[in-house]
Design a protein around this motif. Structure first.
Motif, mmCIF file in Angstrom:
data_model
loop_
_atom_site.group_PDB
_atom_site.id
_atom_site.type_symbol
_atom_site.label_atom_id
_atom_site.label_comp_id
_atom_site.label_asym_id
_atom_site.label_seq_id
_atom_site.Cartn_x
_atom_site.Cartn_y
_atom_site.Cartn_z
ATOM 1 N N SER B 73 -37.854 78.611 4.916
ATOM 2 C CA SER B 73 -37.266 78.822 6.284
ATOM 3 C C SER B 73 -37.875 80.043 7.241
ATOM 4 N N SER B 74 -39.357 80.032 6.774
ATOM 5 C CA SER B 74 -40.184 81.271 7.544
ATOM 6 C C SER B 74 -40.295 81.049 8.901
ATOM 7 N N SER B 75 -40.362 79.625 9.442
ATOM 8 C CA SER B 75 -40.388 79.401 10.815
ATOM 9 C C SER B 75 -39.066 79.087 11.426
ATOM 10 N N ARG B 76 -37.946 79.309 10.875
ATOM 11 C CA ARG B 76 -36.703 78.933 11.242
ATOM 12 C C ARG B 76 -35.617 79.904 10.786
ATOM 13 N N ILE B 77 -36.008 81.200 10.973
ATOM 14 C CA ILE B 77 -35.330 82.128 10.453
ATOM 15 C C ILE B 77 -33.653 82.332 10.883
ATOM 16 N N LEU B 78 -33.682 81.686 12.463
ATOM 17 C CA LEU B 78 -32.233 82.009 12.890
ATOM 18 C C LEU B 78 -31.541 80.802 12.556
ATOM 19 N N GLU B 79 -31.960 79.574 12.016
ATOM 20 C CA GLU B 79 -31.188 78.447 11.530
ATOM 21 C C GLU B 79 -30.664 79.111 10.159
ATOM 22 N N TYR B 80 -31.717 79.584 9.415
ATOM 23 C CA TYR B 80 -31.311 80.270 8.020
ATOM 24 C C TYR B 80 -30.367 81.052 8.168
ATOM 25 N N CYS B 81 -30.003 81.801 9.192
ATOM 26 C CA CYS B 81 -28.880 83.154 9.282
ATOM 27 C C CYS B 81 -27.707 82.156 10.075
ATOM 28 N N GLY B 82 -27.776 80.931 10.213
ATOM 29 C CA GLY B 82 -26.482 80.288 10.842
ATOM 30 C C GLY B 82 -26.312 79.995 12.201
ATOM 31 N N TYR B 83 -27.516 80.464 12.792
ATOM 32 C CA TYR B 83 -27.467 80.233 14.408
ATOM 33 C C TYR B 83 -27.829 78.768 14.583
ATOM 34 N N ASP B 84 -27.238 78.009 15.626
ATOM 35 C CA ASP B 84 -27.655 76.735 16.053
ATOM 36 C C ASP B 84 -28.576 76.773 17.209
ATOM 37 N N ASN B 85 -29.110 75.694 17.386
ATOM 38 C CA ASN B 85 -30.337 75.678 18.241
ATOM 39 C C ASN B 85 -30.105 76.099 19.579
ATOM 40 N N GLU B 86 -28.782 75.902 20.141
ATOM 41 C CA GLU B 86 -28.347 76.138 21.472
ATOM 42 C C GLU B 86 -28.172 77.791 21.553
ATOM 43 N N GLU B 87 -27.992 78.348 20.530
ATOM 44 C CA GLU B 87 -27.802 79.902 20.316
ATOM 45 C C GLU B 87 -29.330 80.352 20.385
ATOM 46 N N ALA B 88 -29.904 79.592 19.531
ATOM 47 C CA ALA B 88 -31.339 80.438 19.113
ATOM 48 C C ALA B 88 -32.304 80.101 20.398
ATOM 49 N N GLU B 89 -32.359 79.091 21.478
ATOM 50 C CA GLU B 89 -33.242 79.091 22.353
ATOM 51 C C GLU B 89 -33.219 80.077 23.184
ATOM 52 N N ARG B 90 -32.452 80.965 23.510
ATOM 53 C CA ARG B 90 -32.678 82.301 24.173
ATOM 54 C C ARG B 90 -33.560 83.466 23.444
ATOM 55 N N PHE B 91 -33.776 83.307 22.101
ATOM 56 C CA PHE B 91 -34.382 84.097 21.664
ATOM 57 C C PHE B 91 -35.812 83.935 20.961
#
Lengths: 126, 174
Positions: B73-91
């Motif tokens: 998950s090295s390029s999807r660390i927010l997903e690995y930590c349980g955040y969905d795409n909608e939450e992750a798009e601001r970061f």
């Protein structure tokens, strides 16, 4: 004599028009001032208080751990909180009967639910 | 009714229409301005700090970074930590895990292009309410980088290392 009378009549007419224009300008100024104050009150008052509540609750949700509850009193220092709802990862707070349309995004990987009681809202993180 | 009185009455009615028209224009202009102008309270720096804290807790449970479990998950660390795409798009997030000398893994998620907005604000020294609302929130605050000491588990080896976190939160409209 005749010329002097005509001149007086002309001046009287011009003074009448000037008075009318002045009165209209003053009335228009009053209308604009009233709207300006009403809008300023809206901008500085309810909207900002709504924003404060939404952002405070969003930050609390961001940092919350499972098992945490926090309460938002309906009789709040920012006004009367009429509703709190969560939709599309955003929190919306209704204040003094005015609904929130923009909301503020929060981020959490836990389950968040809002419960309404008689005098407060409870935000439950599980 | 004399012509003079009729004329005066007509002028009075005409001025009522004029006032109503002015009131309508004022209402529209100021109503629109109240929609587009709003005082913004900026909490993005606080959000970036909270996200950094959450990510450090997520990848180093009890102070141990298990590289085998997060390697995929090295390029999807927010997903690995349980955040969905909608939450992750601001970061935009970047986490560097390193031992005492070398970088071991670079964990990211989000658009690194968002960093140029922050750099532009820093270079041009842009401040003020109007332009300030477009400045992204950033952790570490004032670029004071902090390394968090951790233990790193890679295969059967466990050694001491450190985590360096960078979080960027875009403006509210994004």
């Amino acid at each position: 004599m005749k010329l002097g009378r005509e001149f007086q009549l002309k001046m009287k007419k011009k003074a009448g028009i000037l008075n009318q224009v002045l009165i209209q300008i003053i009335l228009i100024g009053i209308i604009f001032a009233l709207f300006l104050f009403a809008t300023a009150d809206k901008i500085n008052g309810k909207g900002v208080k709504q924003q404060v509540l939404e952002k405070e609750i969003a930050l609390l949700i961001d940092v919350a751990e499972p098992g945490m509850n926090f309460e938002v009193s309906k009789l709040n220092v920012n006004g009367i909180v009429t509703s709190i709802r969560l939709s599309e990862e955003k929190i919306f707070v209704g204040l003094d009967g005015a609904a929130s349309f923009r909301g503020y995004p929060y981020f959490t990987h836990y389950d968040v639910k809002i419960f309404e009681e008689a005098d407060k809202f409870i935000v439950r993180v599980r | 009714m004399s012509l003079k009185k009729r004329g005066a009455l007509g002028e009075g009615i005409f001025s009522i229409y004029r006032f109503l028209l002015v009131a309508l224009v004022a209402f529209v202009i100021l109503g629109l301005s109240s929609i587009f102008y709003a005082y913004t309270i900026d909490i993005r720096d606080a959000e970036s700090s909270i996200m950094a804290w959450n990510l450090v807790n997520c990848i180093s449970k009890e102070g141990l970074v298990d590289l085998d479990s997060i390697g995929q998950s090295s390029s999807r660390i927010l997903e690995y930590c349980g955040y969905d795409n909608e939450e992750a798009e601001r970061f935009y997030v970047r986490i560097l895990v390193s031992d005492s000398n070398n970088q071991i893994i670079n964990l990211t998620q989000g658009d690194s292009g968002k960093l140029w907005v922050k750099e532009a604000f820093e270079r041009m020294n842009l401040v003020g309410d109007e332009v300030g609302k477009y400045e992204p929130g950033y952790f570490p605050y004032q670029n004071l980088e902090v390394d968090y000491p951790v233990l790193v588990k890679q295969g059967s080896k466990i050694f001491s290392g450190k985590i360096n976190v960078e979080v960027l939160v875009t403006n509210e409209e994004n």
